[in-house]
Design a protein around this motif. Structure first.
Motif, PDB file in Angstrom:
ATOM      1  N   SER A 245       1.961 -18.543 -31.097  1.00  0.00           N
ATOM      2  CA  SER A 245       2.386 -19.670 -30.258  1.00  0.00           C
ATOM      3  C   SER A 245       1.457 -20.870 -30.380  1.00  0.00           C
ATOM      4  CB  SER A 245       2.476 -19.237 -28.797  1.00  0.00           C
ATOM      5  OG  SER A 245       1.239 -18.695 -28.361  1.00  0.00           O
ATOM      6  N   TYR A 281      11.737 -17.735 -35.530  1.00  0.00           N
ATOM      7  CA  TYR A 281      11.273 -17.791 -34.156  1.00  0.00           C
ATOM      8  C   TYR A 281      11.447 -16.452 -33.449  1.00  0.00           C
ATOM      9  CZ  TYR A 281      11.364 -22.753 -35.225  1.00  0.00           C
ATOM     10  OH  TYR A 281      11.145 -23.974 -35.809  1.00  0.00           O
ATOM     11  N   GLN A 318       8.274 -23.336 -29.258  1.00  0.00           N
ATOM     12  CA  GLN A 318       8.792 -22.085 -29.792  1.00  0.00           C
ATOM     13  C   GLN A 318       7.722 -21.331 -30.572  1.00  0.00           C
ATOM     14  OE1 GLN A 318      12.742 -21.624 -31.260  1.00  0.00           O
ATOM     15  NE2 GLN A 318      13.257 -23.763 -30.895  1.00  0.00           N
TER      16      GLN A 318
END
Length: 345
Positions: A245, A281, A318
């Motif tokens: 992240s 993702y 994301q």
């Protein structure tokens, strides 16, 4: 080869024999690179997310890949091929086309050649292989899947018309899942259904691929076996045990992938112009971004600089579960097209 990666692991580890095995990934993360036949019974397939594979087969055993071992075995198998013909076109580590029209053993039966090669592979590697035999690449490729594992299938010239007419669209080599679905929606389920369309109609609907579809549904394929098949790209990708992240973590991961890609390019004496990054993702959606240079490169720093710049453009909110880099438009490809190479002064 039959379930190649998984079969090698079962060969080398007796505790895995007869059990459902997945090479690659883990029970929580990653993607299955190969599945044993015991795992396939449960619907486990290559390219399937590991988490889905684990749900389908609760007793599934995940094994990390050993690509150096697979390459070594592949080279032994390739050496067996060369005992019969020099016209060998590799498709991957575990699959190849062989033209045995003129062969080194002066054998008159391609069926006998396939049987002998498969026996030698088993004797020398302890692994099984399957084969398809016919008059062209398309029919031979489809036939190779019919009697797997450890079998072979001959499609005689007199059988090709009926074979392709009854063949399900989803089994046509070169027609992917999305295109097969689109064809099914049009009422096209078999080769016979596809033959109802003219070549111009198929080209209008599918572009240049339409011409290919027109010919293969009639069993026509004049592509030669090319022992000098040009490599189109070099790349590497990684799936992470935890989503990335933070930008710093993503950039560090991207740098390591760029290092691996550069290493592979130098080993293969390749340089390329187009750098593509692959981003997957946490929700499994996947995006790719590309940028082309005006010169060829195999330098880690240059590959990373462009990859990192392309990475900057993805939505910060994301997290990423997979990162990949590939380099295409290789200098070998340009030479094959007769293009002019850029010279470094």
């Amino acid at each position: 080869m039959d379930a190649f990666f998984a079969s090698v692991e079962q060969r080398d580890n007796p505790d895995l024999r007869g059990k459902p095995v997945a090479v690659g990934g883990s029970r929580e993360r990653g993607v299955v690179a190969a599945a044993s036949y015991e795992a396939r019974v449960f619907g486990v397939k290559s390219a399937m997310p590991s988490s889905i594979a684990a749900r389908r087969c609760p007793n599934l055993i995940f094994v990390p890949p050993r690509f150096e071992v697979y390459r070594e075995v592949s080279q032994k198998i390739r050496a067996i091929f060369y005992a019969y013909t020099d016209l060998i076109e590799p498709l991957s580590l575990d699959e190849a086309f062989l033209d045995v029209t003129q062969n080194k053993r002066q054998m008159t039966s391609a069926t006998d050649i396939a049987r002998e090669i498969r026996q030698r592979i088993f004797d020398e590697t302890g692994l099984t292989a399957s084969a398809g035999i016919s008059v062209n690449k398309f029919i031979a490729k489809v036939a190779s899947d019919i009697n797997k594992p450890n079998g072979q299938k001959l499609i005689h010239p007199t059988q090709i018309d009926a074979f392709t007419a009854n063949l399900e669209i989803k089994r046509f080599f070169g027609i992917g899942k999305v295109t097969a679905g689109r064809l099914n929606d049009m009422g096209i389920h078999t080769g016979a259904d596809l033959r109802k369309y003219t070549r111009p109609e198929l080209v209008q609907m599918f572009g240049k691929s339409g011409s290919y579809y027109y010919h293969i549904c009639r069993g026509l394929d004049d592509r030669p076996v090319r022992p000098d098949r040009i490599r189109k790209s070099v790349g590497a990708e990684r799936t992470y045990s935890e989503d990335l992240s933070e930008l710093d973590d993503q950039q560090t991961a991207m740098r390591r992938i760029a290092e691996e890609v550069s290493k592979r390019m130098k080993q293969g004496e390749h340089r390329g112009k187009t750098i593509t990054v692959k981003l997957r993702y946490s929700d499994f959606t996947t995006h790719t971004r590309s940028r082309s240079l005006d010169h060829f490169t195999d330098l880690e720093a240059e590959i990373y600089a462009i990859a990192a710049d392309l990475l900057e453009g993805h939505p910060r909110e994301q997290a990423l579960r997979l990162l990949g880099i590939s380099v295409s438009k290789l200098d070998t490809e340009s030479r094959s097209e007769g293009g002019q190479l850029t010279l470094d002064f």
